[in-house]
Design a protein around this motif. Structure first.
Motif, PDB file in Angstrom:
ATOM      1  N   ILE A  59       0.826  -1.218   0.000  1.00 54.62           N
ATOM      2  CA  ILE A  59       0.000   0.000   0.000  1.00 54.62           C
ATOM      3  C   ILE A  59       0.858   1.265   0.000  1.00 54.62           C
ATOM      4  O   ILE A  59       0.387   2.340   0.350  1.00 54.62           O
ATOM      5  N   THR A  60       2.120   1.121  -0.411  1.00 56.12           N
ATOM      6  CA  THR A  60       3.011   2.279  -0.524  1.00 56.12           C
ATOM      7  C   THR A  60       3.029   2.763  -1.971  1.00 56.12           C
ATOM      8  O   THR A  60       3.096   1.953  -2.904  1.00 56.12           O
ATOM      9  N   HIS A  61       2.968   4.076  -2.144  1.00 58.33           N
ATOM     10  CA  HIS A  61       3.063   4.649  -3.492  1.00 58.33           C
ATOM     11  C   HIS A  61       4.407   4.259  -4.100  1.00 58.33           C
ATOM     12  O   HIS A  61       5.454   4.365  -3.467  1.00 58.33           O
ATOM     13  N   LYS A  62       4.381   3.798  -5.352  1.00 62.01           N
ATOM     14  CA  LYS A  62       5.587   3.254  -5.979  1.00 62.01           C
ATOM     15  C   LYS A  62       6.736   4.276  -6.042  1.00 62.01           C
ATOM     16  O   LYS A  62       7.904   3.896  -5.988  1.00 62.01           O
ATOM     17  N   ASP A  63       6.392   5.559  -6.140  1.00 62.34           N
ATOM     18  CA  ASP A  63       7.435   6.575  -6.232  1.00 62.34           C
ATOM     19  C   ASP A  63       8.150   6.797  -4.908  1.00 62.34           C
ATOM     20  O   ASP A  63       9.213   7.438  -4.879  1.00 62.34           O
ATOM     21  N   ASP A  64       7.588   6.287  -3.804  1.00 67.29           N
ATOM     22  CA  ASP A  64       8.208   6.456  -2.489  1.00 67.29           C
ATOM     23  C   ASP A  64       8.820   5.169  -1.954  1.00 67.29           C
ATOM     24  O   ASP A  64       9.484   5.187  -0.910  1.00 67.29           O
ATOM     25  N   LEU A  65       8.610   4.076  -2.659  1.00 73.98           N
ATOM     26  CA  LEU A  65       9.008   2.770  -2.123  1.00 73.98           C
ATOM     27  C   LEU A  65      10.530   2.593  -2.075  1.00 73.98           C
ATOM     28  O   LEU A  65      11.076   2.119  -1.075  1.00 73.98           O
ATOM     29  N   ASP A  66      11.218   2.988  -3.137  1.00 71.29           N
ATOM     30  CA  ASP A  66      12.671   2.772  -3.201  1.00 71.29           C
ATOM     31  C   ASP A  66      13.391   3.499  -2.084  1.00 71.29           C
ATOM     32  O   ASP A  66      14.296   2.945  -1.446  1.00 71.29           O
ATOM     33  N   GLU A  67      13.020   4.766  -1.829  1.00 72.60           N
ATOM     34  CA  GLU A  67      13.675   5.525  -0.766  1.00 72.60           C
ATOM     35  C   GLU A  67      13.422   4.895   0.594  1.00 72.60           C
ATOM     36  O   GLU A  67      14.327   4.803   1.436  1.00 72.60           O
ATOM     37  N   ASP A  68      12.180   4.400   0.811  1.00 70.85           N
ATOM     38  CA  ASP A  68      11.835   3.780   2.090  1.00 70.85           C
ATOM     39  C   ASP A  68      12.685   2.531   2.321  1.00 70.85           C
ATOM     40  O   ASP A  68      13.264   2.332   3.402  1.00 70.85           O
ATOM     41  N   ILE A  85      10.895  10.385   6.681  1.00 68.59           N
ATOM     42  CA  ILE A  85      10.650  10.780   5.294  1.00 68.59           C
ATOM     43  C   ILE A  85       9.167  11.108   5.105  1.00 68.59           C
ATOM     44  O   ILE A  85       8.321  10.683   5.899  1.00 68.59           O
ATOM     45  N   GLU A  86       8.875  11.882   4.070  1.00 68.10           N
ATOM     46  CA  GLU A  86       7.495  12.048   3.636  1.00 68.10           C
ATOM     47  C   GLU A  86       7.156  10.877   2.727  1.00 68.10           C
ATOM     48  O   GLU A  86       7.929  10.537   1.832  1.00 68.10           O
ATOM     49  N   LYS A  87       6.000  10.283   2.970  1.00 69.56           N
ATOM     50  CA  LYS A  87       5.677   9.066   2.240  1.00 69.56           C
ATOM     51  C   LYS A  87       4.184   8.983   1.986  1.00 69.56           C
ATOM     52  O   LYS A  87       3.377   9.388   2.820  1.00 69.56           O
ATOM     53  N   ARG A  88       3.825   8.475   0.813  1.00 69.32           N
ATOM     54  CA  ARG A  88       2.426   8.321   0.437  1.00 69.32           C
ATOM     55  C   ARG A  88       1.982   6.863   0.582  1.00 69.32           C
ATOM     56  O   ARG A  88       2.640   5.954   0.080  1.00 69.32           O
ATOM     57  N   TYR A  89       0.861   6.677   1.284  1.00 64.04           N
ATOM     58  CA  TYR A  89       0.189   5.379   1.370  1.00 64.04           C
ATOM     59  C   TYR A  89      -1.117   5.450   0.587  1.00 64.04           C
ATOM     60  O   TYR A  89      -1.668   6.532   0.366  1.00 64.04           O
ATOM     61  N   ASN A  93      -9.901   3.038   0.353  1.00 68.99           N
ATOM     62  CA  ASN A  93     -10.835   3.536  -0.668  1.00 68.99           C
ATOM     63  C   ASN A  93     -10.128   4.011  -1.938  1.00 68.99           C
ATOM     64  O   ASN A  93     -10.767   4.477  -2.876  1.00 68.99           O
ATOM     65  N   GLY A  94      -8.791   3.899  -1.966  1.00 62.56           N
ATOM     66  CA  GLY A  94      -8.045   4.273  -3.158  1.00 62.56           C
ATOM     67  C   GLY A  94      -7.405   5.645  -3.101  1.00 62.56           C
ATOM     68  O   GLY A  94      -6.569   5.972  -3.946  1.00 62.56           O
ATOM     69  N   ASN A  95      -7.793   6.473  -2.125  1.00 64.13           N
ATOM     70  CA  ASN A  95      -7.208   7.804  -2.010  1.00 64.13           C
ATOM     71  C   ASN A  95      -5.750   7.733  -1.569  1.00 64.13           C
ATOM     72  O   ASN A  95      -5.345   6.798  -0.870  1.00 64.13           O
ATOM     73  N   VAL A  96      -4.973   8.726  -1.970  1.00 62.01           N
ATOM     74  CA  VAL A  96      -3.586   8.829  -1.530  1.00 62.01           C
ATOM     75  C   VAL A  96      -3.541   9.597  -0.213  1.00 62.01           C
ATOM     76  O   VAL A  96      -4.146  10.652  -0.082  1.00 62.01           O
ATOM     77  N   VAL A  97      -2.830   9.070   0.758  1.00 62.94           N
ATOM     78  CA  VAL A  97      -2.668   9.714   2.061  1.00 62.94           C
ATOM     79  C   VAL A  97      -1.202  10.091   2.227  1.00 62.94           C
ATOM     80  O   VAL A  97      -0.322   9.224   2.228  1.00 62.94           O
ATOM     81  N   TRP A  98      -0.945  11.396   2.342  1.00 66.55           N
ATOM     82  CA  TRP A  98       0.416  11.856   2.580  1.00 66.55           C
ATOM     83  C   TRP A  98       0.733  11.748   4.070  1.00 66.55           C
ATOM     84  O   TRP A  98      -0.057  12.156   4.914  1.00 66.55           O
ATOM     85  N   THR A  99       1.903  11.194   4.392  1.00 66.08           N
ATOM     86  CA  THR A  99       2.277  11.024   5.796  1.00 66.08           C
ATOM     87  C   THR A  99       3.722  11.450   6.027  1.00 66.08           C
ATOM     88  O   THR A  99       4.524  11.524   5.088  1.00 66.08           O
ATOM     89  N   LEU A 100       4.010  11.727   7.294  1.00 71.73           N
ATOM     90  CA  LEU A 100       5.387  11.900   7.736  1.00 71.73           C
ATOM     91  C   LEU A 100       5.739  10.633   8.507  1.00 71.73           C
ATOM     92  O   LEU A 100       5.199  10.372   9.583  1.00 71.73           O
TER      93      LEU A 100
END
Length: 364
Positions: A59-68, A85-89, A93-100
């Motif tokens: 459930i991690t956004h692909k653009d944030d996975l490598d850094e994580d 890091i700032e990371k998107r899950y 429901n399909g929405n993107v959630v921005w998190t720290l």
């Protein structure tokens, strides 16, 4: 450690884990969710059972996975003790959630890795505010670019017309005997000259940004007042309004085109709203107050009901008299010009008695 202290410690951790306002999760070395708190289920919409069946990478956004994963490997190797890091899950429901995301590692007594501890703070609203601000800035930039292009076209075209009018005036001087001594012709010729100066000043503004007070230069206030009075002589004569100039020979910090506009606006309004029931006048004088030069424009015209209109006085499209050519734009523009040069405006007015506008300019 005594058993009862161990129990207290475990109970304390359980309370913190379950009641924390932000998401907390224990993640295995295989990237599977081992344990999540209530805030985590609320944040991403999955139940504890659904979490336990997934890896965090699911459930991690692909653009944030490598850094994580790169940071996790540094934790495993002992290169770092924690990371943030700032990371998107993806929400259920399909929405993107921005998190720290803040991650640390729990280890066995021998130092070998045991599991990851993740703390997750929802920053979606903050991100949306930043995007909105950036959008507004981009819109403002685009509008400014359009205004610059418009100003370039307008000043170029108007200058062409001024050139044509100048040639016509020259022809009139050559072909019409005695016209040079006609007062109206002299006023026309001088007004055309002043219009050319105004266009030059507009070009100055188009080329530079004067909204920083550090870009202001010393200007002779009396010269601008004299030019404005000359330009308004015909209108004042027609309205039977006397203009009294008591402005001293003193310099203020300003921008030429703004000073032209400010003085002309106040003078125009004073004449436009003069009273037909008495001999009208407009008196301009200068006073020094501390670090400011105050230009005082006083008239005995229609006046303004400040009790009713003071808050709207400098607002866009606000008018206070029923004249057909009142647009409610002049005072709005004038106030912005004055404030952009580090000044301010004060007003005293009484209905059917007159008004006094005090314009504060920085003293040079």
């Amino acid at each position: 450690m005594p058993t009862h202290l161990v129990n207290i410690k475990d109970k304390l951790f359980e309370n913190i884990f379950e009641n924390a306002p932000n998401g907390i999760a224990i993640v295995g070395l295989d990237y599977r969710w081992v344990l999540v708190n209530h805030s985590m289920t609320e944040l991403l919409g999955f139940s504890e059972t659904e979490f336990s069946a997934m890896k965090f990478s699911d459930i991690t956004h692909k653009d944030d996975l490598d850094e994580d994963i790169e940071q996790l490997n540094k934790l495993l190797n002992g290169d770092i003790e924690s990371y943030q890091i700032e990371k998107r899950y993806f929400h259920k429901n399909g929405n993107v959630v921005w998190t720290l995301l803040s991650v640390s590692m729990e280890r066995h007594l021998d130092g070998s890795p045991l599991y990851f501890i993740s703390q997750v703070v929802d920053i979606t609203k903050q991100k949306e505010m930043i995007w909105e601000m950036n959008s507004i800035k981009e819109i403002a930039k685009n509008q400014n670019d359009k205004l610059v292009n418009f100003a370039h076209i307008a000043t170029h075209d108007i200058r062409s017309h001024i050139g044509n009018l100048g040639m016509i005036i020259d022809f009139m001087e050559e072909e019409t005997e005695g016209i040079k001594d006609d007062e109206n012709f002299k006023m026309l010729k001088e007004s055309l000259s002043q219009l050319e100066v105004t266009i030059s000043n507009l070009n100055e503004v188009r080329r530079d940004d004067f909204y920083q007070h550090g870009n202001l230069t010393p200007k002779k206030l009396s010269a601008f007042v004299e030019n404005a009075i000359y330009n308004m002589n015909a209108i004042a004569k027609n309205e039977q309004c006397k203009i009294i100039n008591e402005v001293d020979d003193i310099n203020v910090m300003g921008v030429s085109v703004y000073l032209d506009s400010i003085i002309l606006n106040f003078l125009t309004n004073a004449i436009k709203y003069s009273s037909k029931d008495r001999d009208s006048y407009v008196r301009l004088r200068s006073v020094i107050e501390g670090d400011f030069v105050v230009l005082e424009i006083k008239d005995n015209g229609l006046g303004i009901d400040l009790a009713a209109h003071e808050k709207d006085l400098f607002q866009f499209r606000k008018t206070f008299h029923q004249l057909k050519d009142s647009k409610g734009v002049g005072l709005f523009i004038t106030k912005n010009h004055v404030e952009s040069m580090g000044g301010r405006i004060e007003v005293e007015s009484e209905v059917d008695v007159g008004s006094t506008f005090k314009v504060y300019f920085q003293k040079a």
